[in-house]
Design a protein around this motif. Structure first.
Motif, PDB file in Angstrom:
ATOM      1  N   SER A 464       0.861  -1.176   0.000  1.00 46.22           N
ATOM      2  CA  SER A 464       0.000   0.000   0.000  1.00 46.22           C
ATOM      3  C   SER A 464       0.899   1.228   0.000  1.00 46.22           C
ATOM      4  N   ILE A 465       0.334   2.388   0.297  1.00 48.44           N
ATOM      5  CA  ILE A 465       1.102   3.636   0.246  1.00 48.44           C
ATOM      6  C   ILE A 465       0.854   4.435   1.522  1.00 48.44           C
ATOM      7  N   ARG A 466       1.786   5.375   1.758  1.00 46.53           N
ATOM      8  CA  ARG A 466       1.659   6.254   2.927  1.00 46.53           C
ATOM      9  C   ARG A 466       1.420   7.714   2.532  1.00 46.53           C
ATOM     10  N   ARG A 467       1.652   8.043   1.260  1.00 49.72           N
ATOM     11  CA  ARG A 467       1.670   9.448   0.862  1.00 49.72           C
ATOM     12  C   ARG A 467       0.742   9.668  -0.328  1.00 49.72           C
ATOM     13  N   ARG A 497      -6.485   0.991   6.631  1.00 50.21           N
ATOM     14  CA  ARG A 497      -6.190  -0.421   6.434  1.00 50.21           C
ATOM     15  C   ARG A 497      -7.487  -1.229   6.414  1.00 50.21           C
ATOM     16  N   GLY A 498      -7.645  -2.010   5.345  1.00 49.04           N
ATOM     17  CA  GLY A 498      -8.844  -2.834   5.196  1.00 49.04           C
ATOM     18  C   GLY A 498      -9.956  -2.157   4.420  1.00 49.04           C
ATOM     19  N   ALA A 499      -9.760  -0.872   4.027  1.00 50.39           N
ATOM     20  CA  ALA A 499     -10.820  -0.137   3.319  1.00 50.39           C
ATOM     21  C   ALA A 499     -10.936  -0.552   1.864  1.00 50.39           C
ATOM     22  N   GLY A 500      -9.874  -1.145   1.307  1.00 51.57           N
ATOM     23  CA  GLY A 500      -9.936  -1.607  -0.067  1.00 51.57           C
ATOM     24  C   GLY A 500      -9.629  -0.511  -1.079  1.00 51.57           C
ATOM     25  N   GLY A 531       2.286  -3.900  -7.821  1.00 50.06           N
ATOM     26  CA  GLY A 531       2.755  -2.565  -7.506  1.00 50.06           C
ATOM     27  C   GLY A 531       4.257  -2.420  -7.655  1.00 50.06           C
ATOM     28  N   PRO A 532       4.807  -1.299  -7.201  1.00 50.44           N
ATOM     29  CA  PRO A 532       6.248  -1.056  -7.363  1.00 50.44           C
ATOM     30  C   PRO A 532       7.125  -2.063  -6.628  1.00 50.44           C
ATOM     31  N   MET A 533       6.608  -2.727  -5.587  1.00 51.65           N
ATOM     32  CA  MET A 533       7.378  -3.749  -4.884  1.00 51.65           C
ATOM     33  C   MET A 533       7.155  -5.142  -5.472  1.00 51.65           C
ATOM     34  N   GLY A 534       6.214  -5.256  -6.389  1.00 50.05           N
ATOM     35  CA  GLY A 534       5.966  -6.547  -7.030  1.00 50.05           C
ATOM     36  C   GLY A 534       4.790  -7.327  -6.474  1.00 50.05           C
ATOM     37  N   PHE A 535       3.994  -6.685  -5.590  1.00 47.21           N
ATOM     38  CA  PHE A 535       2.864  -7.377  -4.973  1.00 47.21           C
ATOM     39  C   PHE A 535       1.570  -6.616  -5.244  1.00 47.21           C
ATOM     40  N   PRO A 536       0.424  -7.264  -5.092  1.00 42.16           N
ATOM     41  CA  PRO A 536      -0.852  -6.568  -5.289  1.00 42.16           C
ATOM     42  C   PRO A 536      -0.991  -5.381  -4.342  1.00 42.16           C
ATOM     43  N   VAL A 537      -1.615  -4.322  -4.853  1.00 42.31           N
ATOM     44  CA  VAL A 537      -1.780  -3.085  -4.091  1.00 42.31           C
ATOM     45  C   VAL A 537      -3.191  -3.041  -3.505  1.00 42.31           C
ATOM     46  N   LEU A 579       2.948  -4.999   3.146  1.00 43.98           N
ATOM     47  CA  LEU A 579       2.008  -5.492   4.141  1.00 43.98           C
ATOM     48  C   LEU A 579       2.064  -7.016   4.198  1.00 43.98           C
ATOM     49  N   GLU A 580       1.871  -7.573   5.384  1.00 47.74           N
ATOM     50  CA  GLU A 580       1.827  -9.017   5.541  1.00 47.74           C
ATOM     51  C   GLU A 580       0.553  -9.433   6.260  1.00 47.74           C
ATOM     52  N   PRO A 581       0.026 -10.637   5.967  1.00 50.20           N
ATOM     53  CA  PRO A 581      -1.187 -11.102   6.650  1.00 50.20           C
ATOM     54  C   PRO A 581      -0.881 -11.470   8.098  1.00 50.20           C
TER      55      PRO A 581
END
Length: 675
Positions: A464-467, A497-500, A531-537, A579-581
């Motif tokens: 996800s993102i912070r900015r 977090r969790g808002a989708g 995303g930019p890290m290679g995982f779903p955003v 993020l991790e589960p």
């Protein structure tokens, strides 16, 4: 004898921890009842039970084995059940269909705790059970010390039937605490009566008095006799033992050395006298055979190389016949089992265990009846799976048939589960531990010629993102004919977090025609898959604020490409975060080990939420915590190592949480190395 014959049959399960000698006891029982002329040996790979290749490779019971014998006018159905806690689902599914259970254990105080989960299951289901202390010829056996240890993990009082003469390698025989007769063991033969050993008189009297006082807790008449110092008749004692065992109020204890047949005949005689008859067991399950309609329940499913599918059933009431229709499926053959051998039969009555062939639509736990609706009989609770491996066929051509074969594998072993991960596209096989999955993979290779490659499943990380940022994306492509043109301005914002994901638009004046806006959203969604890290955003909001178009060259596809370009440029500016589960876990352990488990969870980046006594489990605690999924893979291995093999846990997904920065680099490096 007339009563015994009228009852017809008894179904007895043999259970106990790994290496306790269950299969050896079954061989001895088959020998002393005359069902076999030569006892099999695990070392020689010729036992009736454990005949599968997987069992013999590991020298352990890996599935329920059935053996049917005739003895003293009764038909005895024995089930040799797996002892490994990793295969407990297989055992529990079978136990709900038997009249009584023989719990086999070694006379080792430190291993008694292994019986605690089994005792809790038996008591929860009110299944009558006896204990057979095997391997009593060990040098360091202290009979009374072992009894006290067993009593500590049993919610039902223990009633020793016997007292040993000698101990360890000098074990010579036993004293029957009901008759007070003494007997001397002989290997492979009946024990002989011998004079009562006077040096054991004090110990024997004390043990017998304790037995009688425990029985008197359930019999007022016996209590009066003891208070008035009146010796109770033997028949009265035996009747009390039968009634209290049948009601699962007591746990009789026997002992011996199954390999030498020591103590096996007294055990068999006790089963003959005291095991509940099939009607009593059916009544415990809530059945009333007033209409005598045939009702059966599937305890185990087999897939055999020659006979196809076999469903091992308990006949609860009525009579099952070959060729009859149950649950709209015609029985295509009926057999009594003796390990791998099948004896064809035409009919089976209440209390019997038989295998029904070609019942393709039924599965383990199903209730079968000739007339709908079938009664709602309880089934054993499914044990949550706690250990996983990602699997893939060695030969890519085999992937087509893998799904159907996994379906058969799970029919044979409902303790397994498989899923296809949507993000990682892995097929993940879940079970109770490494041995459990090894057995399953061996079956895939041997039975279905499907060798598998395995690896640790990937963790479904997200980002996800912070900015917040605003970004411009333009796609312009000129060809010989019409070109492609799309132009968008996007605002990218983090969400809770969790808002989708949320997409909105604030277009004014038609700078982006309405028919192209869905293309913008589609382009954004396409990008979010990686995303930019290679995982779903996840958990971001994207707003279309402005743009422009060309009356000829613009299209929905062009705006989709423009949106992707904007996201590719803008997302790295938004300070991406990995993020991790996080899982909710409930860990059940004996309270002697609670402090170790608290340290185990903390050491795996877990957060302890609390712990309390486990309901209905005396001496056990339940620890509630949250744990990153990345720390769960071998949690069950270490948990069992710390708790003498009895600890367990359940888990559910809870939420996503930022990965600590010191671990993010490791995760990204590992992900890059697997590409």
């Amino acid at each position: 004898m007339a009563d015994r014959r009228s009852a017809g049959s008894r179904s007895i399960a043999i259970v106990g921890p790994y290496l306790s000698g269950k299969t050896t006891l079954l061989e001895s029982l088959l020998s002393v009842t005359g069902a076999t002329t030569r006892k099999g040996s695990i070392k020689e790979h010729n036992t009736i039970g454990d005949a599968s290749a997987e069992a013999r490779d590991r020298q352990m019971t890996v599935e329920v084995n059935s053996a049917t014998v005739e003895y003293e006018g009764l038909r005895w159905n024995f089930l040799d059940c797996p002892g490994s806690i990793e295969l407990a689902q297989e055992t529990y599914n079978a136990l709900i269909g038997v009249d009584a259970v023989v719990v086999v254990c070694e006379p080792v105080v430190d291993r008694v705790l292994n019986l605690s989960p089994l005792f809790n299951f038996l008591d929860e289901w009110e299944i009558p059970h006896l204990i057979f202390l095997n391997k009593m010829d060990r040098a360091d056996v202290d009979f009374m010390q072992v009894l006290h240890a067993l009593a500590a993990v049993s919610s039902r009082p223990l009633i020793p039937h016997q007292y040993p003469i000698g101990h360890g390698h000098k074990l010579k025989g036993f004293i029957d605490l009901v008759t007070e007769d003494a007997f001397q063991y002989h290997s492979g033969a009946c024990a002989d009566p011998i004079p009562f050993p006077e040096e054991l008189q004090v110990e024997e009297k004390s043990a017998r008095q304790e037995m009688l006082e425990t029985l008197a807790d359930f019999d007022d008449k016996l209590l009066e006799e003891l208070l008035e110092d009146i010796p109770p008749p033997q028949d009265e004692i035996l009747q009390d033992l039968k009634m209290e065992l049948g009601a699962d109020l007591i746990v009789p204890v026997f002992f011996g050395v199954a390999e030498e047949d020591y103590g096996v005949r007294p055990l068999m005689e006790a089963l003959l006298r005291e095991a509940p008859d099939p009607s009593a067991t059916a009544e415990r399950r809530g059945l009333n055979d007033a209409d005598n309609q045939p009702i059966a329940q599937v305890l185990k499913t087999y897939y055999t190389p020659q006979g196809g599918k076999l469903s091992l059933v308990r006949v609860w009431q009525g009579q099952i016949e070959d060729g009859m229709t149950l649950n709209d499926v015609r029985v295509g053959g009926m057999y009594r089992l003796m390990g791998q051998q099948h004896q064809s039969v035409l009919r089976a009555g209440a209390g019997e265990l038989v295998a029904l062939a070609r019942m393709d639509q039924v599965k383990t736990g199903d209730v079968l009846t000739a007339h709908a609706p079938a009664p709602d009989l309880p089934v054993a609770r499914m044990i949550p799976q706690v250990y996983a491996k990602a699997i893939e066929a060695d030969n890519r051509k085999d992937e087509v048939k893998l799904t159907s074969v996994l379906g058969k594998l799970l029919e044979e072993d409902p303790g397994l589960r498989w899923e296809q991960q949507g993000d990682t596209h892995e097929i993940v096989l879940w079970g109770q531990g490494d041995i459990h999955l090894q057995v399953a993979l061996s079956r895939l290779q041997r039975k279905y010629n499907l060798p598998m490659t395995t690896h640790q499943p990937k963790i479904p990380y997200r980002e996800s993102i912070r900015r917040t940022t605003s970004v411009h994306g333009r796609y312009k492509h000129q060809t010989g004919g019409h070109g492609q043109f799309g132009d968008v301005f996007l605002d990218i914002q983090p969400r809770e977090r969790g808002a989708g994901f949320q997409f909105t638009q604030k277009i004014v004046g038609g700078v982006v025609p309405k028919q192209y806006i869905p293309g913008v959203e589609a382009g954004v969604r396409d990008y979010l898959a990686r995303g930019p890290m290679g995982f779903p955003v996840v958990d971001i909001a994207v707003t279309l604020t402005n743009g422009s178009y060309h009356s000829v060259d613009s299209s929905e596809q062009a705006f989709k490409q423009a949106a992707r370009i904007a996201m590719q440029e803008g997302m790295p500016r938004c300070k991406p975060v990995l993020l991790e589960p996080i899982l909710n876990i409930k860990i059940a352990v004996p309270n002697d080990f609670t402090s170790k488990i608290l340290r185990l969870v903390s050491g795996r980046r877990g957060q302890i939420l609390g712990y309390d006594a486990k309901a209905a489990w005396s001496g056990w605690d339940e620890v509630v915590a949250q744990l990153p999924q990345a720390e769960m893979h071998d949690l069950i291995v270490e948990l069992r190592s710390l708790t003498l093999g009895v600890g367990s846990f359940e888990w559910t997904y809870d939420h996503l949480q930022e990965v600590p920065e010191r671990f993010t680099t490791q995760v990204l490096q590992a992900a890059w190395n697997t590409k």
